[in-house]
Design a protein around this motif. Structure first.
Motif, PDB file in Angstrom:
ATOM      1  N   ALA A  10      -1.576  -4.672 -45.833  1.00 34.75           N
ATOM      2  CA  ALA A  10      -0.306  -5.299 -45.487  1.00 34.75           C
ATOM      3  C   ALA A  10       0.345  -4.523 -44.347  1.00 34.75           C
ATOM      4  O   ALA A  10       0.346  -3.293 -44.353  1.00 34.75           O
ATOM      5  CB  ALA A  10       0.620  -5.317 -46.702  1.00 34.75           C
ATOM      6  N   ASN A  38      -1.273 -16.621 -40.930  1.00 30.89           N
ATOM      7  CA  ASN A  38      -0.812 -15.878 -42.103  1.00 30.89           C
ATOM      8  C   ASN A  38      -1.575 -14.578 -42.290  1.00 30.89           C
ATOM      9  O   ASN A  38      -1.381 -13.883 -43.272  1.00 30.89           O
ATOM     10  CB  ASN A  38      -0.950 -16.738 -43.368  1.00 30.89           C
ATOM     11  CG  ASN A  38       0.003 -17.906 -43.345  1.00 30.89           C
ATOM     12  OD1 ASN A  38       1.124 -17.792 -42.888  1.00 30.89           O
ATOM     13  ND2 ASN A  38      -0.464 -19.048 -43.815  1.00 30.89           N
ATOM     14  N   MET A  53      -2.572  -8.687 -43.303  1.00 32.23           N
ATOM     15  CA  MET A  53      -1.624  -9.726 -43.688  1.00 32.23           C
ATOM     16  C   MET A  53      -0.207  -9.166 -43.615  1.00 32.23           C
ATOM     17  O   MET A  53      -0.003  -7.959 -43.756  1.00 32.23           O
ATOM     18  CB  MET A  53      -1.933 -10.249 -45.086  1.00 32.23           C
ATOM     19  CG  MET A  53      -2.004  -9.194 -46.150  1.00 32.23           C
ATOM     20  SD  MET A  53      -2.561  -9.774 -47.765  1.00 32.23           S
ATOM     21  CE  MET A  53      -3.831 -10.922 -47.370  1.00 32.23           C
ATOM     22  N   ALA A  55       3.366  -7.966 -44.657  1.00 27.95           N
ATOM     23  CA  ALA A  55       3.884  -7.395 -45.902  1.00 27.95           C
ATOM     24  C   ALA A  55       4.764  -8.427 -46.609  1.00 27.95           C
ATOM     25  O   ALA A  55       5.511  -9.169 -45.968  1.00 27.95           O
ATOM     26  CB  ALA A  55       4.686  -6.132 -45.603  1.00 27.95           C
ATOM     27  N   ARG A  56       4.663  -8.458 -47.920  1.00 32.41           N
ATOM     28  CA  ARG A  56       5.499  -9.376 -48.709  1.00 32.41           C
ATOM     29  C   ARG A  56       6.940  -8.891 -48.783  1.00 32.41           C
ATOM     30  O   ARG A  56       7.839  -9.672 -49.049  1.00 32.41           O
ATOM     31  CB  ARG A  56       4.936  -9.502 -50.124  1.00 32.41           C
ATOM     32  CG  ARG A  56       3.632 -10.231 -50.163  1.00 32.41           C
ATOM     33  CD  ARG A  56       3.173 -10.419 -51.593  1.00 32.41           C
ATOM     34  NE  ARG A  56       1.859 -11.037 -51.595  1.00 32.41           N
ATOM     35  CZ  ARG A  56       0.970 -10.871 -52.538  1.00 32.41           C
ATOM     36  NH1 ARG A  56       1.250 -10.093 -53.573  1.00 32.41           N
ATOM     37  NH2 ARG A  56      -0.194 -11.462 -52.464  1.00 32.41           N
ATOM     38  N   GLU A  57       7.131  -7.585 -48.588  1.00 31.16           N
ATOM     39  CA  GLU A  57       8.479  -7.009 -48.641  1.00 31.16           C
ATOM     40  C   GLU A  57       8.829  -6.456 -47.266  1.00 31.16           C
ATOM     41  O   GLU A  57       8.531  -5.298 -46.958  1.00 31.16           O
ATOM     42  CB  GLU A  57       8.542  -5.887 -49.672  1.00 31.16           C
ATOM     43  CG  GLU A  57       8.314  -6.347 -51.092  1.00 31.16           C
ATOM     44  CD  GLU A  57       8.398  -5.183 -52.071  1.00 31.16           C
ATOM     45  OE1 GLU A  57       9.123  -4.200 -51.813  1.00 31.16           O
ATOM     46  OE2 GLU A  57       7.716  -5.270 -53.106  1.00 31.16           O
ATOM     47  N   SER A  60       9.660  -2.566 -45.911  1.00 26.86           N
ATOM     48  CA  SER A  60       9.197  -1.622 -46.929  1.00 26.86           C
ATOM     49  C   SER A  60       8.312  -0.515 -46.363  1.00 26.86           C
ATOM     50  O   SER A  60       7.917   0.374 -47.094  1.00 26.86           O
ATOM     51  CB  SER A  60       8.438  -2.370 -48.035  1.00 26.86           C
ATOM     52  OG  SER A  60       7.312  -3.047 -47.500  1.00 26.86           O
TER      53      SER A  60
END
Length: 135
Positions: A10, A38, A53, A55-57, A60
């Motif tokens: 990420a 994506n 990919m 980062a989802r946060e 962070s």
């Protein structure tokens, strides 16, 4: 069968990370697949996959070496000259030098490596450690 099937990392900025990783991974012989926006992926021999990919946060990162999680990924190459070449490819792609290419006698008198890190704190190593000569 490959040692590992895939590795996903990420990153904070996908476009920047692709610009950092693509020269390194393609120089190592991986082929890049055009993604759907994506993420991005590279393949070795059609089997092993390296994936970036977002980062989802958001916010962070960056990862800090020594904390829980990723420490570094070592790429084994065929010679000391190849360590030097890959080190320069990474530096030219914007990676920061953690350790210049050198011998690491604490591992073995044959162990030659360099370490680089990108803006996300992702650290990679290029290393050459030929087998000990037997007589």
């Amino acid at each position: 069968m490959p040692l590992f099937d895939h590795l996903s990392v990420a990153v904070a900025d996908l476009d920047r990370a692709v610009a950092e990783f693509d020269p390194v991974l393609t120089a190592l012989g991986l082929a890049r697949e055009t993604g759907d926006g994506n993420g991005a992926a590279w393949y070795a021999e059609g089997e092993t996959e390296f994936i970036l990919m977002p980062a989802r946060e958001p916010g962070s990162g960056p990862h800090r070496h020594g904390r829980v999680g990723w420490q570094h990924l070592a790429f084994a190459v065929d010679s000391r000259a190849e360590v030097d070449r890959m080190h320069q490819v990474a530096v030219d792609a914007g990676w920061s030098v953690v350790r210049e290419p050198k011998t690491y006698p604490r591992f073995s008198d044959r162990y030659y490596a360099s370490f680089v890190e990108n803006a996300d704190g992702i650290r990679i190593e290029f290393m050459h450690n030929p087998p000990q000569q037997t007589q």
